[in-house]
Enzyme design. Structure first.
Site, PDB file in Angstrom:
ATOM      1  N   GLU A   1       0.823  -1.213   0.000  1.00 28.89           N
ATOM      2  CA  GLU A   1       0.000   0.000   0.000  1.00 28.89           C
ATOM      3  C   GLU A   1       0.860   1.268   0.000  1.00 28.89           C
ATOM      4  O   GLU A   1       0.346   2.371   0.174  1.00 28.89           O
ATOM      5  CB  GLU A   1      -0.900   0.007   1.253  1.00 28.89           C
ATOM      6  CG  GLU A   1      -1.987  -1.057   1.233  1.00 28.89           C
ATOM      7  CD  GLU A   1      -2.585  -1.343   2.613  1.00 28.89           C
ATOM      8  OE1 GLU A   1      -1.902  -1.114   3.636  1.00 28.89           O
ATOM      9  OE2 GLU A   1      -3.723  -1.813   2.667  1.00 28.89           O
TER      10      GLU A   1
ATOM     11  N   VAL B   1      -2.884 -11.957   0.226  1.00 26.73           N
ATOM     12  CA  VAL B   1      -2.335 -13.225  -0.262  1.00 26.73           C
ATOM     13  C   VAL B   1      -0.931 -12.923  -0.780  1.00 26.73           C
ATOM     14  O   VAL B   1      -0.737 -11.924  -1.505  1.00 26.73           O
ATOM     15  CB  VAL B   1      -3.208 -13.816  -1.395  1.00 26.73           C
ATOM     16  CG1 VAL B   1      -2.567 -15.074  -1.991  1.00 26.73           C
ATOM     17  CG2 VAL B   1      -4.607 -14.138  -0.881  1.00 26.73           C
TER      18      VAL B   1
ATOM     19  N   ILE C   1      -7.198 -18.221  -3.467  1.00 31.48           N
ATOM     20  CA  ILE C   1      -6.960 -18.215  -2.021  1.00 31.48           C
ATOM     21  C   ILE C   1      -7.672 -17.009  -1.385  1.00 31.48           C
ATOM     22  O   ILE C   1      -8.350 -17.152  -0.359  1.00 31.48           O
ATOM     23  CB  ILE C   1      -5.443 -18.201  -1.722  1.00 31.48           C
ATOM     24  CG1 ILE C   1      -4.810 -19.471  -2.305  1.00 31.48           C
ATOM     25  CG2 ILE C   1      -5.179 -18.103  -0.221  1.00 31.48           C
ATOM     26  CD1 ILE C   1      -3.297 -19.492  -2.262  1.00 31.48           C
ATOM     27  N   GLY C   2      -7.553 -15.834  -2.025  1.00 24.56           N
ATOM     28  CA  GLY C   2      -8.243 -14.641  -1.506  1.00 24.56           C
ATOM     29  C   GLY C   2      -9.741 -14.855  -1.442  1.00 24.56           C
ATOM     30  O   GLY C   2     -10.391 -14.552  -0.422  1.00 24.56           O
ATOM     31  N   SER C   3     -10.318 -15.406  -2.522  1.00 22.73           N
ATOM     32  CA  SER C   3     -11.782 -15.608  -2.512  1.00 22.73           C
ATOM     33  C   SER C   3     -12.168 -16.679  -1.491  1.00 22.73           C
ATOM     34  O   SER C   3     -13.224 -16.581  -0.862  1.00 22.73           O
ATOM     35  CB  SER C   3     -12.302 -15.939  -3.913  1.00 22.73           C
ATOM     36  OG  SER C   3     -11.493 -16.897  -4.522  1.00 22.73           O
TER      37      SER C   3
ATOM     38  N   TYR D   1     -13.013  -7.524  -5.867  1.00 19.57           N
ATOM     39  CA  TYR D   1     -14.232  -7.399  -5.053  1.00 19.57           C
ATOM     40  C   TYR D   1     -15.478  -7.317  -5.942  1.00 19.57           C
ATOM     41  O   TYR D   1     -16.526  -7.868  -5.605  1.00 19.57           O
ATOM     42  CB  TYR D   1     -14.143  -6.181  -4.125  1.00 19.57           C
ATOM     43  CG  TYR D   1     -13.188  -6.415  -2.977  1.00 19.57           C
ATOM     44  CD1 TYR D   1     -13.442  -7.417  -2.042  1.00 19.57           C
ATOM     45  CD2 TYR D   1     -12.039  -5.659  -2.812  1.00 19.57           C
ATOM     46  CE1 TYR D   1     -12.566  -7.658  -0.989  1.00 19.57           C
ATOM     47  CE2 TYR D   1     -11.154  -5.896  -1.758  1.00 19.57           C
ATOM     48  CZ  TYR D   1     -11.434  -6.897  -0.856  1.00 19.57           C
ATOM     49  OH  TYR D   1     -10.569  -7.144   0.177  1.00 19.57           O
TER      50      TYR D   1
HETATM   51  C1  LIG Z   1      -6.744  -8.948  -3.677  1.00 15.55           C
HETATM   52  C2  LIG Z   1      -6.216 -10.341  -3.351  1.00 15.55           C
HETATM   53  C3  LIG Z   1      -6.482 -10.662  -1.885  1.00 15.55           C
HETATM   54  C4  LIG Z   1      -6.940 -11.364  -4.246  1.00 15.55           C
HETATM   55  O1  LIG Z   1      -6.534 -12.668  -3.869  1.00 15.55           O
HETATM   56  P1  LIG Z   1      -6.306 -13.813  -4.958  1.00 15.55           P
HETATM   57  O2  LIG Z   1      -6.108 -15.085  -4.246  1.00 15.55           O
HETATM   58  O3  LIG Z   1      -5.215 -13.394  -5.884  1.00 15.55           O
HETATM   59  O4  LIG Z   1      -7.684 -13.769  -5.763  1.00 15.55           O
HETATM   60  P2  LIG Z   1      -8.540 -15.026  -6.313  1.00 15.55           P
HETATM   61  O5  LIG Z   1      -7.613 -15.921  -7.062  1.00 15.55           O
HETATM   62  O6  LIG Z   1      -9.307 -15.621  -5.196  1.00 15.55           O
HETATM   63  O7  LIG Z   1      -9.540 -14.291  -7.328  1.00 15.55           O
HETATM   64  C5  LIG Z   1     -10.931 -14.573  -7.374  1.00 15.55           C
HETATM   65  C6  LIG Z   1     -11.469 -14.116  -8.704  1.00 15.55           C
HETATM   66  O8  LIG Z   1     -11.222 -12.705  -8.832  1.00 15.55           O
HETATM   67  C7  LIG Z   1     -10.429 -12.473 -10.002  1.00 15.55           C
HETATM   68  N1  LIG Z   1      -9.481 -11.414  -9.686  1.00 15.55           N
HETATM   69  C8  LIG Z   1      -8.440 -11.475  -8.825  1.00 15.55           C
HETATM   70  N2  LIG Z   1      -7.792 -10.284  -8.797  1.00 15.55           N
HETATM   71  C9  LIG Z   1      -8.449  -9.488  -9.694  1.00 15.55           C
HETATM   72  C10 LIG Z   1      -8.273  -8.154 -10.131  1.00 15.55           C
HETATM   73  N3  LIG Z   1      -7.291  -7.390  -9.666  1.00 15.55           N
HETATM   74  N4  LIG Z   1      -9.148  -7.658 -11.047  1.00 15.55           N
HETATM   75  C11 LIG Z   1     -10.153  -8.411 -11.553  1.00 15.55           C
HETATM   76  N5  LIG Z   1     -10.387  -9.697 -11.164  1.00 15.55           N
HETATM   77  C12 LIG Z   1      -9.536 -10.204 -10.252  1.00 15.55           C
HETATM   78  C13 LIG Z   1      -9.723 -13.775 -10.283  1.00 15.55           C
HETATM   79  O9  LIG Z   1      -9.378 -13.897 -11.648  1.00 15.55           O
HETATM   80  C14 LIG Z   1     -10.775 -14.793  -9.886  1.00 15.55           C
HETATM   81  O10 LIG Z   1     -11.730 -14.926 -10.916  1.00 15.55           O
HETATM   82  P3  LIG Z   1     -12.328 -16.396 -11.341  1.00 15.55           P
HETATM   83  O11 LIG Z   1     -13.117 -16.866 -10.126  1.00 15.55           O
HETATM   84  O12 LIG Z   1     -13.165 -16.121 -12.519  1.00 15.55           O
HETATM   85  O13 LIG Z   1     -11.138 -17.262 -11.599  1.00 15.55           O
HETATM   86  C15 LIG Z   1      -4.679 -10.439  -3.651  1.00 15.55           C
HETATM   87  O14 LIG Z   1      -4.467 -10.075  -4.994  1.00 15.55           O
HETATM   88  C16 LIG Z   1      -3.823  -9.554  -2.757  1.00 15.55           C
HETATM   89  O15 LIG Z   1      -3.433  -9.938  -1.657  1.00 15.55           O
HETATM   90  N6  LIG Z   1      -3.541  -8.322  -3.245  1.00 15.55           N
HETATM   91  C17 LIG Z   1      -2.691  -7.419  -2.506  1.00 15.55           C
HETATM   92  C18 LIG Z   1      -3.351  -6.880  -1.250  1.00 15.55           C
HETATM   93  C19 LIG Z   1      -4.727  -6.264  -1.478  1.00 15.55           C
HETATM   94  O16 LIG Z   1      -4.952  -5.502  -2.405  1.00 15.55           O
HETATM   95  N7  LIG Z   1      -5.665  -6.619  -0.582  1.00 15.55           N
HETATM   96  C20 LIG Z   1      -7.025  -6.136  -0.631  1.00 15.55           C
HETATM   97  C21 LIG Z   1      -7.232  -4.933   0.136  1.00 15.55           C
HETATM   98  S1  LIG Z   1      -7.215  -5.195   1.877  1.00 15.55           S
END
Ligand SMILES: CC(C)(COP(=O)(O)OP(=O)(O)OC[C@H]1O[C@@H](n2cnc3c(N)ncnc32)[C@H](O)[C@@H]1OP(=O)(O)O)[C@@H](O)C(=O)NCCC(=O)NCCS
Length: 169
Positions: free
Chosen positions: A30, A93, A102-104, A137
């Site tokens: 961030e 994640v 993993i996030g979802s 989200y």
């Molecule tokens: C945001 C975060 C938690 C997502 O976790 P992740 O494990 O990578 O996400 P997932 O694999 O569970 O994604 C679920 C769905 O969302 C989609 N998705 C993930 N990131 C995306 C993005 N930036 N934009 C659009 N779609 C996205 C995936 O493709 C997946 O779609 P599907 O179900 O059709 O395959 C991770 O990217 C992260 O830790 N980011 C850095 C910290 C952050 O921004 N945290 C959130 C604020 S507190």
């Protein structure tokens, strides 16, 4: 990297040293590396040793390496309009484990608990530096309540009752 051997589970106090490290990683992501002012001892005190724990936490554990690769910190809040709700403080994640659901799955674990406790909202604040997560989200049917969300430093994001029920299925 073994993406098939990930378990989402409730955190225990021994996890907090690794969760504290991930909180720092999230703050660095961030662009606020100096923001975290607490360490794992404070997390243990506030979340596990207090008579009134201040937060709850799920972790994602890679069973083949015995390491934590993600965390979600949340706690109950209350809406005087609609009742019981949850606030999602952190969702993280590790970079090399992203895009493997993993996030979802961390969100789904919270949604199941929220659904069982009749919560009507899961709210969160999203910094603009986390803007890539907006798409994540949105994909999970959360709504961005911030007017003209683009360009604002903070976005107020909400999973409503219907989105929670779908995630809890
Ligand atoms: C945001 C975060 C938690 C997502 O976790 P992740 O494990 O990578 O996400 P997932 O694999 O569970 O994604 C679920 C769905 O969302 C989609 N998705 C993930 N990131 C995306 C993005 N930036 N934009 C659009 N779609 C996205 C995936 O493709 C997946 O779609 P599907 O179900 O059709 O395959 C991770 O990217 C992260 O830790 N980011 C850095 C910290 C952050 O921004 N945290 C959130 C604020 S507190």
């Amino acid at each position: 990297m073994d993406f098939n051997n990930i378990r989402i589970r409730k955190a225990v106090s021994n996890d907090m040293i690794y969760v504290a490290a991930m909180i720092k990683e999230l703050a660095a992501f961030e662009n606020l590396p100096d923001a975290p002012q607490i360490d794992h001892k404070k997390l243990i005190e506030d979340g596990f040793e207090s008579k009134k724990p201040a937060f709850k936490c799920f972790v994602a554990e890679c069973l083949s390496t015995n390491t934590l690769v993600g965390h979600a910190i949340y706690f109950p809040i209350y809406s005087s309009w609609e009742g019981r709700s949850m606030f999602l403080e952190d969702l993280f994640v590790k970079r090399e484990y992203r895009n493997h659901h993993i996030g979802s799955n961390l969100i789904k674990a919270i949604a199941k608990e929220a659904f069982n406790e009749n919560c009507i909202r899961i709210d969160l604040h999203l910094l603009s530096s986390e803007s890539p997560a907006r798409g994540f989200y949105k994909k999970l049917n959360a709504v961005n309540l911030t007017k003209n969300g683009e360009g604002s430093d903070w976005n107020y994001v909400r999973f409503r009752k219907e989105a929670i029920a779908k995630l809890a299925e």
